[in-house]
Enzyme design. Structure first.
Site, PDB file in Angstrom:
ATOM      1  N   ALA A  54      21.131  22.725  17.830  1.00 57.01           N
ATOM      2  CA  ALA A  54      20.929  21.475  17.091  1.00 57.01           C
ATOM      3  C   ALA A  54      22.207  21.036  16.384  1.00 57.01           C
ATOM      4  CB  ALA A  54      19.814  21.650  16.063  1.00 57.01           C
ATOM      5  N   GLY A  75      18.755  25.529  20.420  1.00 58.76           N
ATOM      6  CA  GLY A  75      18.406  24.530  21.429  1.00 58.76           C
ATOM      7  C   GLY A  75      19.177  24.693  22.723  1.00 58.76           C
ATOM      8  N   GLU A  98      17.113  27.033  24.638  1.00 59.61           N
ATOM      9  CA  GLU A  98      15.883  26.316  24.998  1.00 59.61           C
ATOM     10  C   GLU A  98      16.134  25.378  26.173  1.00 59.61           C
ATOM     11  OE1 GLU A  98      13.099  25.711  21.229  1.00 59.61           O
ATOM     12  OE2 GLU A  98      15.119  24.976  20.850  1.00 59.61           O
ATOM     13  N   GLU A 153      16.884  30.372  15.372  1.00 61.34           N
ATOM     14  CA  GLU A 153      16.379  29.403  14.395  1.00 61.34           C
ATOM     15  C   GLU A 153      15.821  30.044  13.129  1.00 61.34           C
ATOM     16  OE1 GLU A 153      16.275  27.174  18.322  1.00 61.34           O
ATOM     17  OE2 GLU A 153      15.927  29.215  17.622  1.00 61.34           O
TER      18      GLU A 153
END
Length: 300
Positions: free
Chosen positions: A102, A147, A150, A170
């Site tokens: 992020a 992310g 991900e 996270e």
């Protein structure tokens, strides 16, 4: 405010996402020649059918903010509409970084509602990648955390260099994985192992990721720092001789079937088998076998 910024970014990026059709496979050349946050390339010649989806935000270490997210959505749209693409390689043009997760500087400035909406947009974008009709390969030649991992998990196949660093970090930042990580990682590896990795925010190298089953292949890094990309390209070259529609049907049959009982999965398999039956490529495959020659598939 959030919606307004997204709309403005979308209008700008639709006109600026690079759609270069090149034969060169040099990621360094692409990086020097393009400034778009995503560089989209369709390879030609013997590599026709391969598309390369390159993240290209060096100033942000490919952290996913407004601009990169909307550029990705535009490339996803292009890919969905292109029936000539048989396989996509997702990689980074930034040395040592796949995706740093992020864009926390942007995230910190958001209200709670804006943060929630942005994460939903991010998850939707990764689902778009997961649902692309053709096979996708993530090439991880550097850091893929939060992310970034991900995003890689949304691809069908993952390849990492030994020097890559992967993790869902996270919880160490006061967050939880919000772009599919809590759902995809436990489906890719044993749920208990996924829990341990998420609870500890542990980062693993490429070799460890292979041992855990997070990636399909691990390769030694080369002097160009693109060994995972090179392995992905070789794998893509194994895929492109096969019938494009059959590849898409096989992917959809697998993706739908694994969510069901095996008996229901058989019906999904039958559905996509029947979709493929009337295609010219199916007939070409049988005729070429009988004639003892290589098939010439056209994707119809």
């Amino acid at each position: 405010m959030f919606v307004s910024r997204l709309n403005n970014n979308m209008k700008f990026l639709k006109n600026n996402v690079t759609r270069t059709l090149v034969r060169s496979l040099s990621t360094q050349n692409a990086q020097n020649e393009n400034s778009s946050p995503v560089v989209f390339q369709k390879l030609g010649g013997a590599d026709r059918g391969i598309a390369v989806y390159g993240l290209n935000s060096p100033q942000d270490r490919n952290a996913i903010g407004f601009q990169l997210l909307q550029a990705m959505k535009e490339v996803n749209r292009i890919l969905r509409e292109d029936t000539k693409i048989s396989v996509v390689i997702l990689h980074s043009l930034v040395p040592g970084i796949f995706c740093a997760g992020a864009h926390l500087k942007e995230r910190f400035q958001m209200s709670d509602e804006e943060a929630s909406n942005f994460v939903r947009q991010l998850r939707t974008t990764f689902i778009e990648i997961e649902d692309l009709p053709m096979p996708t390969i993530a090439a991880l030649d550097g850091v893929a955390v939060g992310g970034g991992l991900e995003l890689a998990l949304a691809c069908d196949i993952r390849i990492a260099s030994e020097t890559a660093r992967l993790g869902l970090v996270e919880t160490g930042r006061g967050l939880i994985p919000g772009a599919g990580g809590t759902q995809r990682l436990p489906r890719a590896i044993h749920p208990n192992v996924a829990k341990e990795l998420i609870f500890t925010s542990r980062i693993v190298n490429g070799k460890e990721a292979k041992e855990l089953g997070i990636v399909n292949h691990v390769v030694s890094q080369n002097s160009n720092n693109n060994s995972a990309y090179e392995k992905a390209l070789n794998l893509a070259r194994e895929i492109i001789p096969n019938a494009p529609i059959a590849l898409r049907c096989a992917k959809q049959a697998i993706n739908e079937g694994v969510q069901l009982s095996i008996k229901d999965g058989y019906e999904v398999e039958q559905k996509f088998y029947e979709i493929n039956i009337p295609t010219k490529d199916r007939k070409e495959g049988m005729i070429s076998f009988i004639e003892k020659r290589k098939p010439r598939y056209e994707g119809h």
